[in-house]
Every structure is written in C-alpha cells, then in structure tokens.
Design an enzyme around this catalytic site. Structure first.
Site, PDB file in Angstrom:
ATOM      1  N   ARG A 174     -10.823 -12.866 -32.047  1.00  0.00           N
ATOM      2  CA  ARG A 174     -12.134 -13.602 -31.747  1.00  0.00           C
ATOM      3  C   ARG A 174     -11.892 -14.267 -30.490  1.00  0.00           C
ATOM      4  O   ARG A 174     -12.932 -14.892 -29.788  1.00  0.00           O
ATOM      5  CB  ARG A 174     -12.383 -14.880 -32.672  1.00  0.00           C
ATOM      6  CG  ARG A 174     -12.687 -14.419 -34.008  1.00  0.00           C
ATOM      7  CD  ARG A 174     -13.091 -15.136 -34.924  1.00  0.00           C
ATOM      8  NE  ARG A 174     -12.423 -16.331 -35.204  1.00  0.00           N
ATOM      9  CZ  ARG A 174     -12.818 -17.573 -35.499  1.00  0.00           C
ATOM     10  NH1 ARG A 174     -14.050 -17.541 -36.068  1.00  0.00           N
ATOM     11  NH2 ARG A 174     -11.943 -18.570 -35.734  1.00  0.00           N
ATOM     12  N   ASP A 175     -11.005 -14.117 -29.409  1.00  0.00           N
ATOM     13  CA  ASP A 175     -10.693 -14.627 -28.075  1.00  0.00           C
ATOM     14  C   ASP A 175      -9.947 -13.792 -27.260  1.00  0.00           C
ATOM     15  O   ASP A 175      -9.164 -14.374 -26.540  1.00  0.00           O
ATOM     16  CB  ASP A 175     -10.116 -16.159 -28.220  1.00  0.00           C
ATOM     17  CG  ASP A 175     -10.373 -16.783 -26.976  1.00  0.00           C
ATOM     18  OD1 ASP A 175     -11.564 -16.465 -26.220  1.00  0.00           O
ATOM     19  OD2 ASP A 175      -9.638 -17.828 -26.530  1.00  0.00           O
ATOM     20  N   LEU A 176     -10.429 -12.322 -27.394  1.00  0.00           N
ATOM     21  CA  LEU A 176      -9.553 -11.510 -26.541  1.00  0.00           C
ATOM     22  C   LEU A 176     -10.170 -11.700 -25.215  1.00  0.00           C
ATOM     23  O   LEU A 176     -11.309 -11.781 -24.860  1.00  0.00           O
ATOM     24  CB  LEU A 176      -9.793 -10.047 -27.150  1.00  0.00           C
ATOM     25  CG  LEU A 176      -8.996  -8.865 -26.280  1.00  0.00           C
ATOM     26  CD1 LEU A 176      -7.559  -9.175 -26.633  1.00  0.00           C
ATOM     27  CD2 LEU A 176      -9.511  -7.595 -26.902  1.00  0.00           C
ATOM     28  N   LYS A 225      -4.986 -13.274 -22.516  1.00  0.00           N
ATOM     29  CA  LYS A 225      -4.311 -13.301 -23.981  1.00  0.00           C
ATOM     30  C   LYS A 225      -3.501 -11.694 -23.739  1.00  0.00           C
ATOM     31  O   LYS A 225      -3.139 -11.257 -24.828  1.00  0.00           O
ATOM     32  CB  LYS A 225      -5.219 -13.067 -24.976  1.00  0.00           C
ATOM     33  CG  LYS A 225      -6.063 -14.444 -25.079  1.00  0.00           C
ATOM     34  CD  LYS A 225      -5.374 -15.805 -25.617  1.00  0.00           C
ATOM     35  CE  LYS A 225      -6.031 -16.892 -25.207  1.00  0.00           C
ATOM     36  NZ  LYS A 225      -6.618 -17.462 -26.430  1.00  0.00           N
ATOM     37  N   THR A 269     -14.058 -17.733 -25.515  1.00  0.00           N
ATOM     38  CA  THR A 269     -14.489 -17.840 -24.050  1.00  0.00           C
ATOM     39  C   THR A 269     -15.612 -17.187 -23.788  1.00  0.00           C
ATOM     40  O   THR A 269     -15.891 -16.100 -24.190  1.00  0.00           O
ATOM     41  CB  THR A 269     -13.137 -17.155 -23.347  1.00  0.00           C
ATOM     42  OG1 THR A 269     -12.058 -17.747 -23.760  1.00  0.00           O
ATOM     43  CG2 THR A 269     -13.103 -17.424 -21.953  1.00  0.00           C
TER      44      THR A 269
END
Length: 194
Positions: free
Chosen positions: A18-20, A24, A62
């Site tokens: 959910r925040d790739l 990261k 993001t």
C-alpha cells in the site's frame, strides 16, 4: 524483475504493501557482486481480509504512488501495489512521476481522473521502450480490473517483452492513455483548484 518477485512474496503471504515507492526499494549487495532488490517498510501494509487496520474512506500512502482506489478512500487489494509498481517503472524510465500538482489533493485527483502521458510522448529516446511501455500503461489503468490480474501475469508478460518474444500491442488503442474515456481535470474541478 527482482522487484516483481519481491512484491510477489508479499502478495503470496496475503500482504498488500500500500505504499510502494522508490524510498521503500533498496538495492543490497548479493553473492558474486550481484545486486539484490529488497522491499522494505511495510508500515502501511494490510493483510488481505483484515479490517482492523483501516476503514472505508481512510486514505493512506504517498500521493505520487497512490492508486485511484486508494486516492478515493475505497477498499484496496493487491492491484493497488501493481499500480504503484507501474508508477515506479514509469519513473525509472522517464525520470519523473506521471502526475504532479501543487497540492496533495491535486495529485490524488489526477490519479483518479487523468490518464498518464505515455513515456514515448515525453522524449524521442523513450520510443525504444517499445512494448515495455504497454506493460507500464496496463499497470496504470484506472480500474483495478483493467490492470494485471496478479503479479504472475505481469511477470510473464514482462519477461516475454524483455526477451523480445512479445512484440504486439498489449492494449487496444482505445484504452491507451491518449484515448481513455476519462473526463479532463477541468471537467471535474474548477480552474485553479490545484
């Protein structure tokens, strides 16, 4: 390819990142001086089927790498990560993300309502991407059902295209970015809204 394999390991464990985003993704040294791609920081990850972490209407992630369904506060599944992976690939090849705006909401609105410019339209040298551009654009489809069904399908298609064994267009012209039947941002928001 390593990034897809790493994300597949998470999806096989029923975890959606959910925040790739590039921050990261880490490249570490491996055996024989090879690089090993690792995905880190699963702080916003969600276990499929678990409802304890978020509720409908909450927006996490993001903005520049967020899927349209995340931007709208809707339920997300593994295809949100496929969208984010498409953004990462887009940025890898073009040096920029497909959507920029002056505000958080402006970026989210573009994810929800605007089609990305195909990389080949940004620079003449990007025409050499060929059918890899189609892989990126399929990952960036607004509707989750129009993206790859899963990372295995993406990996198979990506490997074929990297080997030059798949040369046909992946998407019909009617759904490529310049022909999507999406409203322009001016039809959705008043001028100057972002």
């Amino acid at each position: 390819l390593q990034l897809v394999h790493a994300l597949t390991a998470a999806h096989d464990a029923n975890i959606v990142h959910r925040d790739l985003k590039p921050d990261k993704i880490h490249i570490a040294g491996g055996d024989n001086d090879t690089d090993v791609v690792k995905i880190v920081d699963f702080g916003l990850a969600k276990v499929i089927g678990s409802s304890k972490l978020t509720r409908a209407g909450m927006v996490f992630g993001t903005p520049h790498y967020m899927s349209p369904e995340q931007a709208a506060g809707e339920a997300v599944d593994h295809r949100a990560d496929i969208y984010a992976l498409g953004i990462v690939m887009y940025e890898m090849f073009t040096g920029k993300v497909p959507f920029e705006a002056d505000s958080y909401m402006g970026v989210l609105t573009k994810h929800m309502y605007m089609a990305p410019a195909p990389p080949s339209q940004l620079s003449p040298e990007l025409k050499s991407l060929g059918t890899l551009e189609d892989v990126i654009l399929r990952c960036l489809q607004k509707r989750p059902a129009s993206r790859y069904e899963n990372l295995s399908a993406l990996l198979t298609d990506l490997e074929l295209r990297l080997r030059g064994e798949a040369t046909g267009r992946l998407l019909p012209a009617s759904v490529l970015a310049d022909s999507l039947e999406l409203p322009s941002v001016d039809e959705v928001l008043p001028p100057g809204a972002f």
